[in-house]
Design a protein around this motif. Sequence first.
Motif, short mmCIF file in Angstrom:
data_model
loop_
_atom_site.label_atom_id
_atom_site.label_comp_id
_atom_site.label_asym_id
_atom_site.label_seq_id
_atom_site.Cartn_x
_atom_site.Cartn_y
_atom_site.Cartn_z
N ILE A 52 0.97 -1.27 -0.17
CA ILE A 52 0.08 0.03 -0.05
C ILE A 52 0.86 1.16 0.10
N ASN A 53 0.32 2.12 -0.88
CA ASN A 53 1.33 3.48 -0.71
C ASN A 53 0.60 4.40 0.08
N VAL A 54 1.25 5.26 0.84
CA VAL A 54 0.51 6.16 1.70
C VAL A 54 0.71 7.54 1.01
N GLU A 55 -0.58 8.07 0.71
CA GLU A 55 -0.69 9.24 0.02
C GLU A 55 -0.55 10.27 0.82
N SER A 56 0.56 11.29 0.20
CA SER A 56 0.86 12.26 0.82
C SER A 56 0.57 13.69 0.19
N SER A 57 0.17 13.62 -1.10
CA SER A 57 -0.19 14.81 -1.89
C SER A 57 -1.53 15.19 -2.01
N TYR A 58 -2.57 13.98 -2.36
CA TYR A 58 -3.83 14.39 -2.51
C TYR A 58 -4.75 13.96 -1.39
N THR A 59 -6.05 14.73 -1.27
CA THR A 59 -6.64 14.58 -0.18
C THR A 59 -7.95 13.77 -0.54
N ARG A 60 -8.82 13.05 0.17
CA ARG A 60 -10.08 12.39 -0.26
C ARG A 60 -10.93 13.02 0.47
N ALA A 61 -10.83 13.40 1.77
CA ALA A 61 -11.89 13.88 2.53
C ALA A 61 -11.47 14.74 3.67
N VAL A 62 -12.35 15.79 4.16
CA VAL A 62 -11.93 16.31 5.31
C VAL A 62 -13.14 16.64 6.35
N GLN A 63 -12.80 16.82 7.64
CA GLN A 63 -14.07 16.81 8.56
C GLN A 63 -14.98 17.89 8.20
N GLY A 64 -16.22 17.54 8.38
CA GLY A 64 -17.17 18.50 7.94
C GLY A 64 -17.62 18.17 6.45
N GLY A 65 -17.06 17.70 5.69
CA GLY A 65 -17.25 17.00 4.26
C GLY A 65 -18.07 15.81 4.34
N ILE A 66 -17.88 15.16 3.38
CA ILE A 66 -18.76 14.02 3.30
C ILE A 66 -17.98 12.48 3.27
N GLY A 67 -16.85 12.77 3.93
CA GLY A 67 -15.97 11.25 4.02
C GLY A 67 -16.55 10.29 4.74
N PHE A 68 -17.46 10.70 5.83
CA PHE A 68 -18.21 9.55 6.51
C PHE A 68 -19.20 9.05 5.75
N ALA A 69 -19.96 9.31 4.88
CA ALA A 69 -20.71 9.03 4.07
C ALA A 69 -20.18 8.17 2.88
N LYS A 70 -21.29 7.05 2.45
CA LYS A 70 -20.82 6.14 1.35
C LYS A 70 -21.19 6.72 0.04
N ALA A 71 -20.67 7.82 -0.28
CA ALA A 71 -20.88 8.71 -1.44
C ALA A 71 -20.17 8.43 -2.59
N ALA A 72 -20.77 8.51 -3.69
CA ALA A 72 -19.88 8.14 -4.89
C ALA A 72 -18.77 9.21 -5.34
N GLY A 73 -19.05 10.45 -4.77
CA GLY A 73 -17.93 11.50 -4.91
C GLY A 73 -16.81 11.20 -4.06
N ASN A 74 -16.95 10.59 -2.89
CA ASN A 74 -15.72 10.20 -2.22
C ASN A 74 -14.60 9.29 -2.96
N TYR A 75 -15.25 8.46 -3.66
CA TYR A 75 -14.59 7.51 -4.45
C TYR A 75 -13.83 8.19 -5.75
N ALA A 76 -14.62 9.03 -6.14
CA ALA A 76 -14.34 9.89 -7.35
C ALA A 76 -13.03 10.62 -7.03
#
Length: 355
Positions: free
Chosen positions: A178-202
């Motif tokens: 597994i590569n530890v990602e240090s550049s991009y961001t998937r989610a942030v507190q207050g966003g939708i990271g806790f939801a199983k939303a299609a946009g999280n995966y995009a």
Amino acid sequence: MNEEIAVQLTSQPKEKPDEQHLGFGQYFTDHMFVMDYTDGQGWHDPRIVPYAPISLDPAAMVFHYGQAVFEGMKAFPHESGKVLLFRPDQNMQRLNISNDRLGIPEVSGPFVIKAIQKLVDTDRSWIPQAPGTSLYIRPFIIATEPCLGVRSSYTYQLLIILSPVGAYYSEGLQPVKINVESSYTRAVQGGIGFAKAAGNYAASIKAQNDAKKEGFSQVLWLDAIEKKYIEEVGSMNIFFKINGQVITPAINGSILEGVTRRSVIALLQSWGVPVEERKISMEEVLQASISGQLDEAFGTGTAAVISPVGELHWNDQEIHINQGNIGEISQRLYDSLTGIQTGRLPDEFNWTISF
């Protein structure tokens, strides 16, 4: 809702795939479930129909504003001839959490479980029997109203499709890199990271593509602010066994609370294994590795169940875990969870339902 589910059977059944070469999510059964939502009317017209393309207006709001959520579950064959579902009530609870966050109307969890059972029963012959296989269940909701206004849609569709699957990773139950990602961001507190939303995966696909080019199976995401604390893997929650204690990142608003994650914590606690949900940094993992206290690491998720981690690549450093072998806890958890899911082991937690 109390509506009966109408059933329209296909007149052209598909040829079933070879169970030894299923892959993951590549084949789909003969039928699907569809239910509509209309503002002022609620959810209505539940039906099972032949699996087929769906027709949407080009202005359907899902294409423009991303109102789309989904769940992932599995159905398992039992030697009695019955079918087992694993904790579907938890998936329904999480589906409604996702719905709420994205402004999508709530669904009746018990009714959707009933729909899943009826659909699985309709396509029961598609449930693979080979060891390590299952029937993957994908409920999802999309905004269907044709409108270019930025607001919640007034119409939606809930669909459920089924796919006979093998192992999520081609490696099977082997430690992954597994590569530890240090550049991009998937989610942030207050966003939708806790939801199983299609946009999280995009948001994760670019980093995933880059990692695969370098020979990694997945990406491990860090917090969006400091790029310091571990959050989750692209398709899994993550656990570390350090000096006899199992540690997993605490649910913080940007991490999806996995059903398998919750089940793993319950199993470990029942075995008397110390478990801690808290912040954990990559630096702590690195130091545990250097000191010889990093015993094992593993991911958890519906698709992979348990996925041992054999190597983490963080910046220019390689962290090798348990000499690339499956850890004792990882193996025991995999055996226990799959045993409960398939009915080979007693279900002391009452997690499964059968039909």
